[in-house]
Scaffold this motif. Sequence first.
Motif, PDB file in Angstrom:
ATOM      1  N   LEU A 121     165.193  92.825 111.263  1.00 22.50           N
ATOM      2  CA  LEU A 121     164.362  93.979 111.618  1.00 22.50           C
ATOM      3  C   LEU A 121     165.186  95.003 112.385  1.00 22.50           C
ATOM      4  CD1 LEU A 121     161.560  95.259 111.547  1.00 22.50           C
ATOM      5  CD2 LEU A 121     161.012  94.021 113.661  1.00 22.50           C
ATOM      6  N   ALA A 122     166.151  94.518 113.173  1.00 23.96           N
ATOM      7  CA  ALA A 122     167.013  95.418 113.935  1.00 23.96           C
ATOM      8  C   ALA A 122     167.925  96.244 113.027  1.00 23.96           C
ATOM      9  CB  ALA A 122     167.856  94.628 114.932  1.00 23.96           C
ATOM     10  N   ARG A 123     168.040  95.859 111.762  1.00 29.71           N
ATOM     11  CA  ARG A 123     168.824  96.636 110.807  1.00 29.71           C
ATOM     12  C   ARG A 123     167.977  97.725 110.158  1.00 29.71           C
ATOM     13  NH1 ARG A 123     173.480  93.923 109.267  1.00 29.71           N
ATOM     14  NH2 ARG A 123     173.421  94.623 107.098  1.00 29.71           N
ATOM     15  N   LEU A 124     166.663  97.684 110.422  1.00 30.91           N
ATOM     16  CA  LEU A 124     165.742  98.628 109.797  1.00 30.91           C
ATOM     17  C   LEU A 124     165.182  99.661 110.764  1.00 30.91           C
ATOM     18  CD1 LEU A 124     163.716  96.063 107.644  1.00 30.91           C
ATOM     19  CD2 LEU A 124     165.483  97.637 106.820  1.00 30.91           C
ATOM     20  N   VAL A 125     165.074  99.290 112.038  1.00 41.46           N
ATOM     21  CA  VAL A 125     164.499 100.207 113.030  1.00 41.46           C
ATOM     22  C   VAL A 125     165.337 100.154 114.304  1.00 41.46           C
ATOM     23  CG1 VAL A 125     162.150  99.957 112.119  1.00 41.46           C
ATOM     24  CG2 VAL A 125     162.930  98.456 113.975  1.00 41.46           C
ATOM     25  N   PRO A 126     165.205 101.166 115.172  1.00 39.83           N
ATOM     26  CA  PRO A 126     165.942 101.156 116.437  1.00 39.83           C
ATOM     27  C   PRO A 126     165.534  99.985 117.332  1.00 39.83           C
ATOM     28  CG  PRO A 126     165.134 103.359 115.935  1.00 39.83           C
ATOM     29  CD  PRO A 126     164.485 102.432 114.961  1.00 39.83           C
ATOM     30  N   GLN A 127     166.381  99.656 118.280  1.00 46.13           N
ATOM     31  CA  GLN A 127     166.243  98.467 119.106  1.00 46.13           C
ATOM     32  C   GLN A 127     164.892  98.361 119.824  1.00 46.13           C
ATOM     33  OE1 GLN A 127     167.236  94.880 120.827  1.00 46.13           O
ATOM     34  NE2 GLN A 127     168.516  95.993 119.360  1.00 46.13           N
ATOM     35  N   HIS A 128     164.465  99.411 120.493  1.00 48.71           N
ATOM     36  CA  HIS A 128     163.225  99.312 121.255  1.00 48.71           C
ATOM     37  C   HIS A 128     162.003  99.216 120.350  1.00 48.71           C
ATOM     38  CE1 HIS A 128     165.845 100.534 124.572  1.00 48.71           C
ATOM     39  NE2 HIS A 128     164.928  99.985 125.354  1.00 48.71           N
ATOM     40  N   LEU A 129     162.049  99.889 119.216  1.00 46.52           N
ATOM     41  CA  LEU A 129     160.955  99.765 118.257  1.00 46.52           C
ATOM     42  C   LEU A 129     160.927  98.357 117.685  1.00 46.52           C
ATOM     43  CD1 LEU A 129     158.629 100.879 116.643  1.00 46.52           C
ATOM     44  CD2 LEU A 129     160.277 101.858 115.020  1.00 46.52           C
ATOM     45  N   MET A 130     162.079  97.793 117.390  1.00 43.85           N
ATOM     46  CA  MET A 130     162.142  96.421 116.898  1.00 43.85           C
ATOM     47  C   MET A 130     161.463  95.473 117.876  1.00 43.85           C
ATOM     48  SD  MET A 130     163.811  93.318 117.548  1.00 43.85           S
ATOM     49  CE  MET A 130     165.431  93.640 118.247  1.00 43.85           C
TER      50      MET A 130
ATOM     51  N   VAL B   5     154.346  98.192 104.012  1.00 43.82           N
ATOM     52  CA  VAL B   5     154.372  98.031 105.464  1.00 43.82           C
ATOM     53  C   VAL B   5     155.327  96.890 105.799  1.00 43.82           C
ATOM     54  CG1 VAL B   5     152.075  98.965 105.904  1.00 43.82           C
ATOM     55  CG2 VAL B   5     152.333  96.524 105.417  1.00 43.82           C
ATOM     56  N   PHE B   6     155.996  97.013 106.934  1.00 45.77           N
ATOM     57  CA  PHE B   6     157.055  96.078 107.316  1.00 45.77           C
ATOM     58  C   PHE B   6     156.766  95.513 108.709  1.00 45.77           C
ATOM     59  CE2 PHE B   6     158.540  99.291 104.459  1.00 45.77           C
ATOM     60  CZ  PHE B   6     159.482  98.697 103.623  1.00 45.77           C
ATOM     61  N   GLY B   7     156.883  94.193 108.867  1.00 40.66           N
ATOM     62  CA  GLY B   7     156.633  93.636 110.184  1.00 40.66           C
ATOM     63  C   GLY B   7     156.959  92.162 110.284  1.00 40.66           C
ATOM     64  N   LEU B   8     156.956  91.674 111.519  1.00 34.66           N
ATOM     65  CA  LEU B   8     157.234  90.274 111.815  1.00 34.66           C
ATOM     66  C   LEU B   8     156.067  89.683 112.612  1.00 34.66           C
ATOM     67  CD1 LEU B   8     161.010  90.345 112.869  1.00 34.66           C
ATOM     68  CD2 LEU B   8     160.047  89.447 110.738  1.00 34.66           C
ATOM     69  N   PRO B   9     155.125  89.026 111.933  1.00 39.27           N
ATOM     70  CA  PRO B   9     154.010  88.383 112.639  1.00 39.27           C
ATOM     71  C   PRO B   9     154.369  86.980 113.117  1.00 39.27           C
ATOM     72  CG  PRO B   9     153.688  88.179 110.287  1.00 39.27           C
ATOM     73  CD  PRO B   9     154.970  88.967 110.474  1.00 39.27           C
TER      74      PRO B   9
ATOM     75  N   ALA C 257     155.264  98.587 110.612  1.00 46.23           N
ATOM     76  CA  ALA C 257     155.716  99.972 110.462  1.00 46.23           C
ATOM     77  C   ALA C 257     155.563 100.352 108.999  1.00 46.23           C
ATOM     78  CB  ALA C 257     157.166 100.122 110.900  1.00 46.23           C
ATOM     79  N   SER C 258     155.193 101.582 108.748  1.00 49.00           N
ATOM     80  CA  SER C 258     154.990 102.039 107.372  1.00 49.00           C
ATOM     81  C   SER C 258     156.313 102.402 106.707  1.00 49.00           C
ATOM     82  CB  SER C 258     154.074 103.265 107.356  1.00 49.00           C
ATOM     83  OG  SER C 258     154.738 104.378 107.941  1.00 49.00           O
ATOM     84  N   ALA C 259     156.268 102.521 105.390  1.00 42.67           N
ATOM     85  CA  ALA C 259     157.448 102.958 104.641  1.00 42.67           C
ATOM     86  C   ALA C 259     157.883 104.339 105.105  1.00 42.67           C
ATOM     87  CB  ALA C 259     157.146 102.963 103.146  1.00 42.67           C
ATOM     88  N   ALA C 260     156.913 105.207 105.392  1.00 45.02           N
ATOM     89  CA  ALA C 260     157.245 106.554 105.854  1.00 45.02           C
ATOM     90  C   ALA C 260     157.988 106.517 107.183  1.00 45.02           C
ATOM     91  CB  ALA C 260     155.972 107.390 105.980  1.00 45.02           C
ATOM     92  N   GLU C 261     157.577 105.612 108.082  1.00 41.19           N
ATOM     93  CA  GLU C 261     158.267 105.487 109.371  1.00 41.19           C
ATOM     94  C   GLU C 261     159.701 105.022 109.171  1.00 41.19           C
ATOM     95  OE1 GLU C 261     155.668 103.961 112.882  1.00 41.19           O
ATOM     96  OE2 GLU C 261     154.779 103.128 111.056  1.00 41.19           O
ATOM     97  N   LEU C 262     159.892 104.032 108.302  1.00 36.54           N
ATOM     98  CA  LEU C 262     161.254 103.541 108.061  1.00 36.54           C
ATOM     99  C   LEU C 262     162.103 104.594 107.367  1.00 36.54           C
ATOM    100  CD1 LEU C 262     160.106 100.866 109.048  1.00 36.54           C
ATOM    101  CD2 LEU C 262     161.403  99.732 107.237  1.00 36.54           C
ATOM    102  N   HIS C 263     161.484 105.393 106.525  1.00 38.65           N
ATOM    103  CA  HIS C 263     162.215 106.487 105.891  1.00 38.65           C
ATOM    104  C   HIS C 263     162.684 107.482 106.949  1.00 38.65           C
ATOM    105  CE1 HIS C 263     162.595 110.360 103.656  1.00 38.65           C
ATOM    106  NE2 HIS C 263     163.192 109.582 102.777  1.00 38.65           N
ATOM    107  N   ALA C 264     161.839 107.736 107.931  1.00 42.66           N
ATOM    108  CA  ALA C 264     162.208 108.653 109.013  1.00 42.66           C
ATOM    109  C   ALA C 264     163.369 108.106 109.836  1.00 42.66           C
ATOM    110  CB  ALA C 264     161.004 108.921 109.910  1.00 42.66           C
ATOM    111  N   HIS C 265     163.466 106.786 109.933  1.00 46.22           N
ATOM    112  CA  HIS C 265     164.572 106.157 110.666  1.00 46.22           C
ATOM    113  C   HIS C 265     165.825 106.000 109.802  1.00 46.22           C
ATOM    114  CE1 HIS C 265     162.333 105.406 114.294  1.00 46.22           C
ATOM    115  NE2 HIS C 265     161.401 104.755 113.650  1.00 46.22           N
ATOM    116  N   GLY C 266     165.721 106.338 108.525  1.00 42.02           N
ATOM    117  CA  GLY C 266     166.888 106.311 107.650  1.00 42.02           C
ATOM    118  C   GLY C 266     167.150 104.992 106.958  1.00 42.02           C
TER     119      GLY C 266
END
Length: 250
Positions: free
Chosen positions: A142-151, A125-129, A161-170
């Motif tokens: 984080l903006a290099r891993l997910v789209p802007q609004h999700l970031m 799992v990936f995140g910024l607490p 975000a899960s590994a599967a979600e990041l895989h879906a984002h490429g």
Amino acid sequence: MGVSCSSPENGISVVTVDYPPVNALPVRGWFALADAVRAAGRDPGTRCVILAAEGRGFNAGVDIKEIRTAGQEALIGANRGCAQAFAAVYECETPVVAAVQGFCLGGGIGLVGNADAVVAGEDAVFGLPELDRGALGAATHLARLVPQHLMRALYYTGRTASAAELHAHGSVWRVVPRAQLPGAALELARQIAAKDGRLLRMAKAAINGIDPVDVRRSYRFEQGFTFEANLSGLAGRVRDTFGRREEEGA
């Protein structure tokens, strides 16, 4: 315990982080990691570096307890150490593959966001607490891993975000059962290391050269707000609240 290096195959270097219990790195750990990645990349025999970790999770960020105990000096050291480690991954002369298991939080996002490729376990799992810990930073990565609004949503809420979600984002190359993670990372590194070493180094420099964001400057800009939050006393109050929640939950 600490940072270690190994070479499982010709042309591949593995830099492994091991700071129990959760890989929350002390100041010296961030600088040791930066030194290890730089040394691996400078080795003319290295054509790919794998960044890995032992234990339950890949990285839990900075050692908050060290900062609470040592104060401003530890904060300054952690900020400088993180900046050095993130830059070492990004500027490594050869491609870097991050092998991520469990939690990848805070500074872990800085490391993974600067890697060239990411392989993750199904439990990752990936995140910024950061906002819960009196800090700001690594939105750059984080903006290099997910789209802007999700970031932004992940940053403001502290959710992961899960590994599967990041895989879906490429941004994650492969998601595998955790037991298969070392092998999957090695397989990708092997494919990269099969290329001509000099050409790989040129390719890394060329790709970094066309990057639309200066990650060093962007991250240091973010860190300025961390200093502001600390100087105002706001960060300390948030960290104290975080520390009490940890103790109550223990």
